[in-house]
Enzyme design. Structure first.
Site, mmCIF file in Angstrom:
data_model
loop_
_atom_site.group_PDB
_atom_site.id
_atom_site.type_symbol
_atom_site.label_atom_id
_atom_site.label_comp_id
_atom_site.label_asym_id
_atom_site.label_seq_id
_atom_site.Cartn_x
_atom_site.Cartn_y
_atom_site.Cartn_z
ATOM 1 N N ASN A 211 38.907 18.668 -1.973
ATOM 2 C CA ASN A 211 39.873 19.327 -1.088
ATOM 3 C C ASN A 211 39.903 20.814 -1.378
ATOM 4 O O ASN A 211 39.583 21.228 -2.485
ATOM 5 C CB ASN A 211 41.279 18.802 -1.384
ATOM 6 N N GLY A 274 53.945 17.542 -9.045
ATOM 7 C CA GLY A 274 52.614 17.199 -8.502
ATOM 8 C C GLY A 274 52.156 18.287 -7.542
ATOM 9 O O GLY A 274 52.549 18.317 -6.379
ATOM 10 N N CYS A 275 51.337 19.181 -8.058
ATOM 11 C CA CYS A 275 50.836 20.288 -7.242
ATOM 12 C C CYS A 275 49.405 20.050 -6.799
ATOM 13 O O CYS A 275 48.860 20.806 -5.998
ATOM 14 C CB CYS A 275 50.807 21.543 -8.114
ATOM 15 N N ASP A 280 42.413 11.997 -0.949
ATOM 16 C CA ASP A 280 43.064 10.765 -0.501
ATOM 17 C C ASP A 280 42.138 9.561 -0.623
ATOM 18 O O ASP A 280 42.580 8.445 -0.849
ATOM 19 C CB ASP A 280 43.515 10.915 0.964
ATOM 20 N N LYS A 290 20.089 9.815 -6.522
ATOM 21 C CA LYS A 290 20.341 10.782 -5.453
ATOM 22 C C LYS A 290 19.984 10.193 -4.079
ATOM 23 O O LYS A 290 18.889 9.636 -3.920
ATOM 24 C CB LYS A 290 19.507 12.046 -5.720
ATOM 25 N N ASP A 307 48.156 6.808 -5.156
ATOM 26 C CA ASP A 307 49.048 7.960 -5.013
ATOM 27 C C ASP A 307 49.706 8.213 -6.376
ATOM 28 O O ASP A 307 50.555 7.437 -6.826
ATOM 29 C CB ASP A 307 50.099 7.666 -3.932
ATOM 30 N N ILE A 308 49.264 9.262 -7.038
ATOM 31 C CA ILE A 308 49.687 9.502 -8.423
ATOM 32 C C ILE A 308 51.182 9.792 -8.498
ATOM 33 O O ILE A 308 51.916 9.204 -9.305
ATOM 34 C CB ILE A 308 48.871 10.668 -9.034
ATOM 35 N N LYS A 339 57.949 12.358 3.808
ATOM 36 C CA LYS A 339 57.074 12.221 2.632
ATOM 37 C C LYS A 339 57.916 12.057 1.371
ATOM 38 O O LYS A 339 57.601 11.257 0.499
ATOM 39 C CB LYS A 339 56.178 13.460 2.529
ATOM 40 N N LYS A 343 57.661 8.638 -0.873
ATOM 41 C CA LYS A 343 57.143 8.686 -2.244
ATOM 42 C C LYS A 343 58.267 8.619 -3.284
ATOM 43 O O LYS A 343 58.007 8.712 -4.476
ATOM 44 C CB LYS A 343 56.323 9.972 -2.447
HETATM 45 O O1 C5P Z 1 50.437 12.534 0.854
HETATM 46 P P1 C5P Z 1 50.136 13.954 0.539
HETATM 47 O O2 C5P Z 1 48.771 14.168 -0.054
HETATM 48 O O3 C5P Z 1 50.415 14.915 1.644
HETATM 49 O O4 C5P Z 1 51.225 14.323 -0.592
HETATM 50 C C1 C5P Z 1 51.204 15.487 -1.320
HETATM 51 C C2 C5P Z 1 51.886 15.281 -2.642
HETATM 52 O O5 C5P Z 1 51.498 14.069 -3.250
HETATM 53 C C3 C5P Z 1 51.512 16.357 -3.629
HETATM 54 O O6 C5P Z 1 52.608 16.516 -4.516
HETATM 55 C C4 C5P Z 1 50.303 15.739 -4.337
HETATM 56 O O7 C5P Z 1 50.080 16.302 -5.611
HETATM 57 C C5 C5P Z 1 50.716 14.279 -4.425
HETATM 58 N N1 C5P Z 1 49.607 13.289 -4.368
HETATM 59 C C6 C5P Z 1 49.307 12.518 -5.487
HETATM 60 N N2 C5P Z 1 48.331 11.569 -5.417
HETATM 61 C C7 C5P Z 1 47.637 11.378 -4.290
HETATM 62 C C8 C5P Z 1 47.914 12.139 -3.135
HETATM 63 C C9 C5P Z 1 48.903 13.109 -3.215
HETATM 64 O O8 C5P Z 1 49.935 12.719 -6.533
HETATM 65 N N3 C5P Z 1 46.690 10.444 -4.258
#
Ligand code: C5P
Length: 404
Positions: A211, A274-275, A280, A290, A307-308, A339, A343
């Site tokens: 990303n 969570g930054c 995804d 390869k 989703d962490i 969201k 979450k």
């Molecule tokens: O669902 P989305 O990606 O828009 O959500 C963003 C938030 O969720 C951010 O705080 C991102 O760090 C966290 N996130 C996560 N694990 C994922 C996807 C997003 O912790 N697999």
């Protein structure tokens, strides 16, 4: 407006075009109660007159190293001892280079060597000069020597170029001066885990998907929290940033690595932010060899990554205060609140990435903060300034939540 009352700020001005903004900076510092003494390099006098700075600072402006008449007047020692904080703005590439090798060939650099006070440099130069390896190396050395580096900003430059190297705006410099002088250690004993940067998901030994994310927001929050005394662990994807002072950094590559590292430490954290721009999806299988280019079309099956942040917010035992980020292009409030609810976050910080220069890969940002019952807008500023404001808000609500 009076956070700087009684503080002595020595303002070192070097020869950059941004020197025209220095009267505004001096006025702002004085309005907040600081006493300001200005020291100019010779080159600075081509950009702004000593008389102007003398009038706005209300004190004589110093420039010469060696024209005093008796030892008791040695201006470099006197000024070095007087200062609570030394701000070098604008700080040219030349000034950064001289400081990084400990030169003392004019009054300003001599004061910096003789001073015990905190020194902050506010770089200002052409984007190519800023990006030059040697300038980056000098900045790294300054950081290693505990010199604060504020900015630079990015955008249109006086020479017509576009990129990083603009001096931070006076209001941002004032805010950073307030934070660094208030000795605000209001996060002592707090443990913060922050995820930052992108994750990379391997397709084969050569390719991966990822990303857009520079990691700057997460790194700025980590820096701000460490400055305020927190114990910060930064779980970081691959980025081109140096680790902020006092921060423990754990490097990861994939979302699965990040998940594992987060859960290894999460039980000891009071706050989780969570930054990271976590991918995804990841390829269902990593191809061992390869992938060759014989076919015009290939199909790769992707499966969803865990989703962490949601997994942290779900914890029953030792659940930290959980802050997430959301990059939105429309209906910011509705999308961000949905969201946050989905979450189970305490707070979500939404970026409007449809606006130019907001969010990804930029030095500045603005944030819309949404809690269950409250919202706050943090206006467009440098990410370090914004991080301090965000931590102010997080702390208030964290403390309120833990009181009841
Ligand atoms: O669902 P989305 O990606 O828009 O959500 C963003 C938030 O969720 C951010 O705080 C991102 O760090 C966290 N996130 C996560 N694990 C994922 C996807 C997003 O912790 N697999």
């Amino acid at each position: 407006m009076v956070k700087l009352i009684g503080k002595h700020i020595l303002l070192g001005v070097s020869g950059g075009i941004a020197a025209y903004k220095i009267p505004e900076l001096i006025r702002g510092l004085r309005e907040r109660g600081a006493t300001v003494q200005v020291v100019m390099t010779d080159a600075a006098k081509y950009f702004i007159t000593p008389l102007t700075l003398e009038i706005v600072s209300g004190s004589p402006v110093f420039n010469a190293l060696l024209n005093y008449t008796s030892e008791s007047e040695m201006p470099h020692i006197k000024l070095a001892k007087w200062a609570d904080l030394i701000i070098l703005a604008p700080a040219t590439a030349d000034l950064l280079a001289r400081l990084s090798i400990g030169m003392a060939n004019d009054l300003l650099t001599t004061i910096c060597l003789a001073a015990d006070a905190k020194i902050a440099v506010v770089p200002s130069m052409n984007q190519q000069m800023y990006r030059a390896n040697i300038t980056q190396k000098n900045i790294k050395i300054l950081k290693e020597h505990n010199i604060l580096v504020w900015g630079p900003d990015e955008g249109k430059q006086a020479c017509g170029d576009f990129g990083p190297g603009r001096m931070l705006e006076p209001l941002s410099i004032i805010e950073l001066a307030e934070n660094s002088l208030s000795y605000k250690k209001d996060m002592l004993k707090l443990h913060l885990a922050i995820t930052a940067g992108p994750t990379q998901e391997d397709i084969d030994p050569i390719r991966f998907i990822t990303n857009h994310s520079s990691g700057k927001m997460g790194y700025s929050i980590a820096q701000a929290a460490a400055e305020r005394g927190a114990e910060v662990t930064l779980i970081s994807g691959p980025v081109n940033l140096s680790t902020p002072k006092g921060v423990k950094r754990i490097n990861i590559i994939s979302a699965l690595d990040m998940y594992k590292q987060v859960h290894d430490i999460i039980h000891h954290q009071e706050i989780f932010i969570g930054c990271a721009a976590v991918a995804d999806y990841r390829p269902k299988e990593v191809i061992k060899e390869k992938i060759k280019k014989h076919k015009d079309e290939i199909n790769i099956t992707f499966i969803k990554n865990i989703d962490i942040i949601a997994s942290v917010a779900k914890l029953i035992k030792n659940r930290p205060y959980v802050v997430g980020f959301a990059a939105e292009t429309q209906n910011i409030k509705i999308n961000a609140q949905n969201k946050r609810i989905k979450k189970n976050l305490d707070l979500i910080c939404a970026n409007d990435i449809s606006l130019i220069n907001h969010g990804f890969n930029t030095e500045n940002n603005a944030l819309n903060l949404f809690w269950k019952d409250k919202e706050v807008y943090l206006s467009y500023s440098h990410k370090l300034v914004l991080s301090h404001r965000l931590l102010d808000e997080i702390l208030k609500s964290y403390e309120k939540k833990n009181k009841y």
